[in-house]
Design an enzyme around this catalytic site. Structure first.
Site, PDB file in Angstrom:
ATOM      1  CE1 TYR A 113     -22.473 -57.854 -20.502  1.00 23.31           C
ATOM      2  CE2 TYR A 113     -20.209 -58.622 -20.772  1.00 23.31           C
ATOM      3  CZ  TYR A 113     -21.246 -57.780 -21.138  1.00 23.31           C
ATOM      4  OH  TYR A 113     -21.043 -56.862 -22.133  1.00 23.31           O
TER       5      TYR A 113
ATOM      6  CG  HIS B 223     -14.337 -50.974 -17.912  1.00 21.58           C
ATOM      7  ND1 HIS B 223     -15.560 -50.487 -17.543  1.00 21.58           N
ATOM      8  CD2 HIS B 223     -14.563 -52.177 -18.481  1.00 21.58           C
ATOM      9  CE1 HIS B 223     -16.493 -51.358 -17.880  1.00 21.58           C
ATOM     10  NE2 HIS B 223     -15.911 -52.397 -18.452  1.00 21.58           N
ATOM     11  CG  LEU B 224      -6.281 -51.636 -17.559  1.00 23.03           C
ATOM     12  CD1 LEU B 224      -5.784 -51.837 -16.137  1.00 23.03           C
ATOM     13  CD2 LEU B 224      -5.606 -52.642 -18.501  1.00 23.03           C
TER      14      LEU B 224
HETATM   15  N1  UDP Z   1      -7.625 -55.073 -14.910  1.00 26.64           N
HETATM   16  C1  UDP Z   1      -6.645 -54.904 -13.956  1.00 26.64           C
HETATM   17  N2  UDP Z   1      -6.849 -53.963 -12.975  1.00 26.64           N
HETATM   18  C2  UDP Z   1      -7.976 -53.214 -12.902  1.00 26.64           C
HETATM   19  C3  UDP Z   1      -8.976 -53.390 -13.894  1.00 26.64           C
HETATM   20  C4  UDP Z   1      -8.751 -54.333 -14.872  1.00 26.64           C
HETATM   21  O1  UDP Z   1      -5.618 -55.585 -13.964  1.00 26.64           O
HETATM   22  O2  UDP Z   1      -8.102 -52.407 -11.967  1.00 26.64           O
HETATM   23  C5  UDP Z   1      -7.421 -56.071 -15.967  1.00 26.64           C
HETATM   24  C6  UDP Z   1      -8.516 -57.122 -16.029  1.00 26.64           C
HETATM   25  O3  UDP Z   1      -8.241 -58.175 -15.144  1.00 26.64           O
HETATM   26  C7  UDP Z   1      -8.451 -57.528 -17.497  1.00 26.64           C
HETATM   27  C8  UDP Z   1      -8.029 -56.248 -18.228  1.00 26.64           C
HETATM   28  O4  UDP Z   1      -7.465 -55.406 -17.215  1.00 26.64           O
HETATM   29  O5  UDP Z   1      -7.468 -58.496 -17.699  1.00 26.64           O
HETATM   30  C9  UDP Z   1      -9.190 -55.501 -18.862  1.00 26.64           C
HETATM   31  O6  UDP Z   1     -10.198 -55.380 -17.890  1.00 26.64           O
HETATM   32  P1  UDP Z   1     -11.470 -54.453 -18.081  1.00 26.64           P
HETATM   33  O7  UDP Z   1     -12.271 -54.542 -16.806  1.00 26.64           O
HETATM   34  O8  UDP Z   1     -11.040 -53.099 -18.525  1.00 26.64           O
HETATM   35  O9  UDP Z   1     -12.258 -55.104 -19.291  1.00 26.64           O
HETATM   36  P2  UDP Z   1     -12.780 -56.618 -19.520  1.00 26.64           P
HETATM   37  O10 UDP Z   1     -11.735 -57.284 -20.370  1.00 26.64           O
HETATM   38  O11 UDP Z   1     -12.980 -57.264 -18.190  1.00 26.64           O
HETATM   39  O12 UDP Z   1     -14.049 -56.411 -20.263  1.00 26.64           O
END
Ligand code: UDP
Length: 323
Positions: free
Chosen positions: A141, A187-188
């Site tokens: 990506y 996303h978190l």
């Molecule tokens: N995350 C998590 N649980 C979830 C989704 C995401 O712990 O169900 C964590 C993920 O590992 C990262 C942070 O939350 O450290 C942000 O993740 P997200 O996918 O929102 O955005 P990214 O930083 O990957 O673009």
């Protein structure tokens, strides 16, 4: 200005298109609806359903419309998927983007704004990340976004097109009508809010053994409207540049969950899980450059406000954009 917004049915694209329409621009949205939603296309725009890999269709679109600018969001953006299926990312994020850029150059478009990502930095050496940080992506990506950044820089040197590269940190939040609805959602913040809505039983915390204050990953969350605002400023500016787009403050996964509990007043169950592949421990960006050069300032710098706007949207549209 007459502006083509590719990926304008997606999360950040639709919010940016909405703001551009509010400021009086004439907006055309190009989207193949593979990730975007019809319901996210803002009223007042003209919608063209097309794929950025279809060069014939693109030629037709650019030959019948004289655009002043292109804002290019259309892309695939899942880190995990990019590792499993790199070809999809090289095709859409590199070939597809070049197809758009070629047509833009041929039809003398003056300005090209490109959605890039902090994933192009990989695991940064210094936090907060400045634009001069080495770009060493750790997944396809980030690699494909970086490949197109480079393409754009060379086209900018060779042809009469000015470009702005915006490297987003973690987009979040919502406007009154438009919000985050990815399928699947990974996303978190939206996942945590789905727990608060009772649509999910728990949130998995991916990794509690990072070398951070509470062992969980740290990210720089930025409101989607503040990202949209940066696009408007980029379109008004006539130089070529690359900017980070974050708030400069990092929050851990646990802090995000605590904030969501405070904002929603709901119980949110969590489970500690192993690390997710490809996650850098800390990503926090310095937005000094875009502040100095374009005068950008966040309107929603606090995580609480960001989560509150997302919560309002999720309560209002519990099914997102529907089926
Ligand atoms: N995350 C998590 N649980 C979830 C989704 C995401 O712990 O169900 C964590 C993920 O590992 C990262 C942070 O939350 O450290 C942000 O993740 P997200 O996918 O929102 O955005 P990214 O930083 O990957 O673009």
């Amino acid at each position: 200005m007459k502006i083509l917004v590719t990926g304008g049915a997606g999360y950040i694209g639709s919010v940016t298109a909405e703001k551009l329409i509010e400021s009086g621009h004439e907006i055309f949205i190009l989207d193949n609806l593979s990730e975007g939603h019809i319901g996210a296309i803002p009223p007042g725009s003209r919608f063209i359903e097309a794929d950025i890999l279809n060069t014939k269709e693109l030629q037709q679109i650019f030959s019948t419309n004289k655009f002043d600018a292109v804002v290019h969001f259309a892309a695939n953006c899942y880190v995990d998927e990019s590792v499993e299926n790199p070809g999809k990312y090289y095709k859409n994020n590199v070939f597809g983007s070049i197809n758009i850029l070629e047509e833009a150059v041929k039809s003398s478009v003056k300005k090209f704004v490109f959605s890039s990502t902090c994933s192009t930095y990989g695991i940064p050496e210094k936090i907060p990340i400045v634009e001069e940080e080495k770009q060493k992506p750790i997944n396809p990506y980030g690699e494909t976004k970086l490949a197109f950044e480079k393409t754009l820089e060379w086209y900018g040197q060779t042809y009469q097109i000015k470009y702005t590269i915006l490297r987003y940190f973690n987009a979040a939040g919502a406007t009154e009508k438009l919000g985050e609805d990815h399928r699947p959602e990974t996303h978190l913040i939206p996942l945590v809010l789905q727990c608060a809505l009772g649509k999910r039983s728990e949130i998995k915390i991916f990794g509690t053994d990072y070398n951070t204050k509470d062992g969980t990953c740290i990210r720089d969350y930025i409101h989607v409207s503040d990202i949209a605002k940066a696009h408007m400023l980029a379109l008004e500016n006539n130089t070529s540049n690359a900017f980070n787009l974050g708030n400069g403050t990092g929050y851990s996964v646990k802090e995000v969950i605590e904030t969501a509990k405070a904002v929603t007043g709901k119980k949110i169950n969590t489970t500690d899980c192993p690390r997710r592949k490809g996650d850098p421990p800390v990503l926090v960006g310095s937005a000094e450059k875009i502040h100095k050069k374009l005068g950008w300032e966040p309107q929603f710098p606090s995580l609480k406000e960001i989560v509150s706007t997302a919560w309002q949207w999720h309560k209002r549209f519990p099914e997102g954009y529907g089926k």
